[in-house]
Scaffold this active site. Structure first.
Site, PDB file in Angstrom:
ATOM      1  N   SER A 289      48.837  13.054  24.020  1.00 14.23           N
ATOM      2  CA  SER A 289      47.265  12.451  24.407  1.00 14.23           C
ATOM      3  C   SER A 289      46.321  13.543  24.451  1.00 14.23           C
ATOM      4  O   SER A 289      46.044  14.213  23.525  1.00 14.23           O
ATOM      5  CB  SER A 289      47.347  11.984  25.669  1.00 14.23           C
ATOM      6  OG  SER A 289      46.331  11.140  26.021  1.00 14.23           O
ATOM      7  N   LYS A 314      50.461  10.601  20.660  1.00 17.86           N
ATOM      8  CA  LYS A 314      49.800   9.370  21.323  1.00 17.86           C
ATOM      9  C   LYS A 314      48.127   9.797  21.179  1.00 17.86           C
ATOM     10  O   LYS A 314      47.817  10.541  21.845  1.00 17.86           O
ATOM     11  CB  LYS A 314      50.317   9.650  22.682  1.00 17.86           C
ATOM     12  CG  LYS A 314      49.951   8.351  23.603  1.00 17.86           C
ATOM     13  CD  LYS A 314      48.448   8.307  24.024  1.00 17.86           C
ATOM     14  CE  LYS A 314      48.137   6.983  24.943  1.00 17.86           C
ATOM     15  NZ  LYS A 314      46.675   6.907  25.444  1.00 17.86           N
TER      16      LYS A 314
END
Length: 375
Positions: A289, A314
């Protein structure tokens, strides 16, 4: 990323949490992000009108949405997650994620925590909590059990000091540990100096203040010192903090682009960062992320050599929607790209140099020797 006692946020704007869910989640339901939001809000509103639980209705709608990263949190859970973004939580000091087979794996153990004192390690499997099996449970439920949410009263007191019994497995060994929950602080940035003068900045998560801690560490290090930014196992966090960390090494310019419901937006570094310090970034499969966003920016901008293994992949953005009963639904609204336009979601970041866990740091030291004169 959810970890035991804390939910790490990850979104392009604001403080929005994200959670790991099984990779095999159903792909049924509306594919358009706006349609997904509408479907969940409509289900919650109808449940409220029928005298039923909006949260449960939203959970059912989310399970049908095909949104891999979607999750629904109670009002109390969401408030605690916001506390976690400030680096404070009540728990036992475990980070965990759900594997594709539904099992819950410990990914990190906080130093000095009850879990660390009990000898629990990253890679251990969490099998049960207070006798309840956790395989196949949503990670949010596992977190609630670990935190002892059911033991909370109406006030703000967290259940520090209460006990929780964990069923664990490591290889062929299975055992149980009874731990006392504690009020913990997440030291998201740790600093150490290697014998050869290299400064290693380990950023475990992008909680509030992480970027300031990185800047402070850089100020304390030699002005032309060689630096390793260790993002291995960093499951993400506040993207604002990741961008501010990028600003410590860049003099303005693009960090990432992203879309929200089709509208294109951009994130830029602030001017005035240190662009001359030799820099290596370490990554692995647990780099996710916001940590991937930072890695991609430093790599694309030619600011750092990236060493390790391919990151998790992600690269999606979640935003919260408050439901009629105060619970919160988090649904994916878009995806981000690196400055060169690379898509991260489902692909990850490929390092410039491959290296296993034991070889990554020594290889970084070798590379840094060639990136600049440390004298």
């Amino acid at each position: 990323m959810v970890f035991a006692g804390v939910l790490i946020a990850g979104a392009a704007t604001g403080s929005f949490p994200e959670s790991d869910v099984p990779a095999g989640k159903s792909a049924a339901g509306p594919a358009d992000p706006a349609a997904r939001h509408e479907a969940v809000e409509r289900a919650a509103a109808q449940a409220m009108a029928d005298g039923k639980s909006p949260m449960e209705a939203a959970e059912r709608a989310v399970s049908r949405s095909g949104d891999r990263w979607a999750a629904v949190y109670s009002e109390g859970e969401y408030e605690e997650f916001q506390d976690a973004l400030d680096g404070r939580y009540t728990g036992v000091g475990l980070w965990a994620r759900q594997e594709a087979d539904g099992g819950i794996e410990v990914t990190r153990v906080q130093s000095g925590s009850p879990a660390a004192d009990a000898g629990i390690r990253a890679g251990d499997r969490l099998r049960s909590i207070d006798g309840r099996k956790v395989d196949g449970r949503p990670v949010t439920e596992v977190v609630a059990l670990l935190r002892g949410d059911a033991l909370r009263g109406d006030g703000d007191d967290a259940p520090a000091g209460t006990t929780v019994t964990l069923g664990l497995a490591r290889g062929t060994r299975a055992w149980a540990e009874t731990l006392h929950r504690a009020r913990l602080s997440t030291d998201s940035v740790t600093v150490r100096r290697l014998p050869d003068g290299v400064t290693v900045l380990k950023v475990g998560a992008f909680t509030k203040g992480s970027a300031d801690a990185v800047r402070e560490a850089l100020r304390a290090a030699p002005a032309d010192g060689r630096t390793v930014l260790d993002l291995r196992g960093n499951s993400g966090g506040l993207v604002t903090e990741a961008v501010a960390t990028a600003s410590a090494f860049l003099d303005g310019g693009l960090v990432a682009t992203y879309d929200v419901d089709g509208a294109q937006r951009a994130l830029h570094a602030a001017s005035g960062g240190d662009t001359t310090r030799p820099l290596v970034v370490l990554v692995d499969g647990g780099t996710m992320s916001a940590a991937e966003l930072l890695t991609g920016a430093l790599q694309d901008r030619g600011r750092a050599v990236v060493i390790g293994s391919r990151t998790f992949g992600k690269g999606s953005i979640q935003m919260p929607t408050e439901l009629p009963d105060g619970s919160v639904a988090e649904l994916t609204v878009g995806h981000y790209r690196t400055p060169s336009g690379r898509t991260v979601d489902g692909r990850g970041i490929t390092p410039d140099l491959d290296a296993g866990p034991e070889q990554a740091l020594p290889r970084a030291e070798t590379v840094l020797t060639g990136l600049g004169d440390p004298s």
